[in-house]
Design a protein around this motif. Sequence first.
Motif, PDB file in Angstrom:
ATOM      1  N   ASP A  10      -4.051  -0.155  -8.416  1.00 53.15           N
ATOM      2  CA  ASP A  10      -4.482  -1.539  -8.221  1.00 53.15           C
ATOM      3  C   ASP A  10      -4.698  -2.195  -9.583  1.00 53.15           C
ATOM      4  O   ASP A  10      -5.090  -1.536 -10.540  1.00 53.15           O
ATOM      5  CB  ASP A  10      -5.793  -1.523  -7.428  1.00 53.15           C
ATOM      6  N   LYS A  30      -7.356   7.528  10.223  1.00 54.73           N
ATOM      7  CA  LYS A  30      -7.620   8.310   9.005  1.00 54.73           C
ATOM      8  C   LYS A  30      -7.908   9.777   9.346  1.00 54.73           C
ATOM      9  O   LYS A  30      -7.412  10.684   8.673  1.00 54.73           O
ATOM     10  CB  LYS A  30      -8.814   7.703   8.269  1.00 54.73           C
ATOM     11  N   LEU A  44      -6.820   9.857  -4.157  1.00 50.64           N
ATOM     12  CA  LEU A  44      -7.224   8.746  -3.298  1.00 50.64           C
ATOM     13  C   LEU A  44      -7.313   7.495  -4.179  1.00 50.64           C
ATOM     14  O   LEU A  44      -8.076   7.467  -5.145  1.00 50.64           O
ATOM     15  CB  LEU A  44      -8.571   9.046  -2.647  1.00 50.64           C
ATOM     16  N   PRO A  94      -8.040   3.425  -4.391  1.00 53.30           N
ATOM     17  CA  PRO A  94      -8.457   2.184  -3.747  1.00 53.30           C
ATOM     18  C   PRO A  94      -7.484   1.065  -4.127  1.00 53.30           C
ATOM     19  O   PRO A  94      -7.159   0.895  -5.304  1.00 53.30           O
ATOM     20  CB  PRO A  94      -9.854   1.933  -4.328  1.00 53.30           C
ATOM     21  N   LEU A  95      -6.986   0.362  -3.117  1.00 53.06           N
ATOM     22  CA  LEU A  95      -5.922  -0.614  -3.395  1.00 53.06           C
ATOM     23  C   LEU A  95      -6.191  -1.897  -2.622  1.00 53.06           C
ATOM     24  O   LEU A  95      -5.924  -1.968  -1.419  1.00 53.06           O
ATOM     25  CB  LEU A  95      -4.589   0.001  -2.969  1.00 53.06           C
ATOM     26  N   ASN A  96      -6.749  -2.882  -3.316  1.00 51.10           N
ATOM     27  CA  ASN A  96      -6.940  -4.197  -2.728  1.00 51.10           C
ATOM     28  C   ASN A  96      -7.695  -4.107  -1.374  1.00 51.10           C
ATOM     29  O   ASN A  96      -7.273  -4.689  -0.380  1.00 51.10           O
ATOM     30  CB  ASN A  96      -5.566  -4.850  -2.540  1.00 51.10           C
ATOM     31  N   GLY A  97      -8.779  -3.339  -1.375  1.00 47.94           N
ATOM     32  CA  GLY A  97      -9.585  -3.194  -0.159  1.00 47.94           C
ATOM     33  C   GLY A  97      -9.078  -2.124   0.793  1.00 47.94           C
ATOM     34  O   GLY A  97      -9.727  -1.807   1.776  1.00 47.94           O
ATOM     35  N   ARG A  98      -7.926  -1.565   0.510  1.00 44.96           N
ATOM     36  CA  ARG A  98      -7.386  -0.497   1.351  1.00 44.96           C
ATOM     37  C   ARG A  98      -7.561   0.845   0.636  1.00 44.96           C
ATOM     38  O   ARG A  98      -7.796   0.879  -0.562  1.00 44.96           O
ATOM     39  CB  ARG A  98      -5.886  -0.711   1.604  1.00 44.96           C
ATOM     40  N   ASP A  99      -7.414   1.903   1.407  1.00 46.62           N
ATOM     41  CA  ASP A  99      -7.392   3.243   0.812  1.00 46.62           C
ATOM     42  C   ASP A  99      -5.961   3.759   0.863  1.00 46.62           C
ATOM     43  O   ASP A  99      -5.282   3.622   1.883  1.00 46.62           O
ATOM     44  CB  ASP A  99      -8.275   4.211   1.613  1.00 46.62           C
ATOM     45  N   ARG A 137      -8.656  -1.552   6.287  1.00 43.64           N
ATOM     46  CA  ARG A 137     -10.123  -1.483   6.230  1.00 43.64           C
ATOM     47  C   ARG A 137     -10.723  -0.776   7.453  1.00 43.64           C
ATOM     48  O   ARG A 137     -11.832  -0.264   7.401  1.00 43.64           O
ATOM     49  CB  ARG A 137     -10.692  -2.901   6.114  1.00 43.64           C
TER      50      ARG A 137
END
Lengths: 162, 128
Positions: free
Chosen positions: A65, B46, B59, B61-66, B103
Amino acid sequence: MTQVIRRMASIVLGVLIGLSALGCNVIRVSLNTSLAPEDVAFIVPGKTTLSEVVANLGAPDSIVDSDSGVVATYRFLDLKYSRVNFGWLAKPWTPVDPDLIFSRTGLGVDAFEVLCDGQWVVRQKEFLRHLIRPPFYPYPFQRSGRLAPMNYYLALAQLDPL
Amino acid sequence: MKIARSIYALLVVALLIQGCAFSRGTLGDDIKSDTVAALQKGITTKDEVLRLLGAPDRLVPLNGRDVFQYYRYDAKAGSLLLIILNFSRLSIKSDDLFVILNRDGIVEDVIASKRTDALAFRFWPFGE
């Protein structure tokens, strides 16, 4: 007489070729498939999506990100190592085990990065380095190509000094 | 006669492969195509991902996603050792799987590629 000369010439040629290969090691290590600009030419910033990139190039090695979007990175390596041991030439005539080694390694580490926005549309694409992969070349003292035997090496060294 | 031919063939093969070396190394578990196919966008949770694939290697974290990343590396090395002239080549490729979870913990997207299937033992370092 001509036949004898021809035979001698072929023997000398064979010996010279054999001597030039004495103590040579040529090693290559490749990680993933190297990408060239033509491999990623299909990516049009503002149009191509990450799914299309993945369909053509496979999954990236990492996705991270950033403040401006998502960065997908394709890493690859094309390591070339060559080594010549001129000490082999003296081995038959000396009781010690002499070494005179010239070797050189070109790491060839590169990566291709794609920046996508929140909709997974590619915004920017670029290679980490712009390498022209050098050929196997064991002479280690060449610096910025000045001592290279050919103009080809000169051009390579200016773009990719090892 | 057949025995003699077999011995000759064996000798020829032995002569051809002398000075050859083959090595292999792997990192990570095999990512099975069936398992990847079982991941359904908008349906798989999940917990199911964890049950099918285990804990992810990474893992993100990508723009509010996992994003769950799974990878496996396979390395194959071949060498031709002719005492005074040696050629070696090591090829490494990876299988990568990214499972993007929204999310709510539901699979949003799956990005996968299997490169190791085409990986071959090679010793000739020149060319592609």
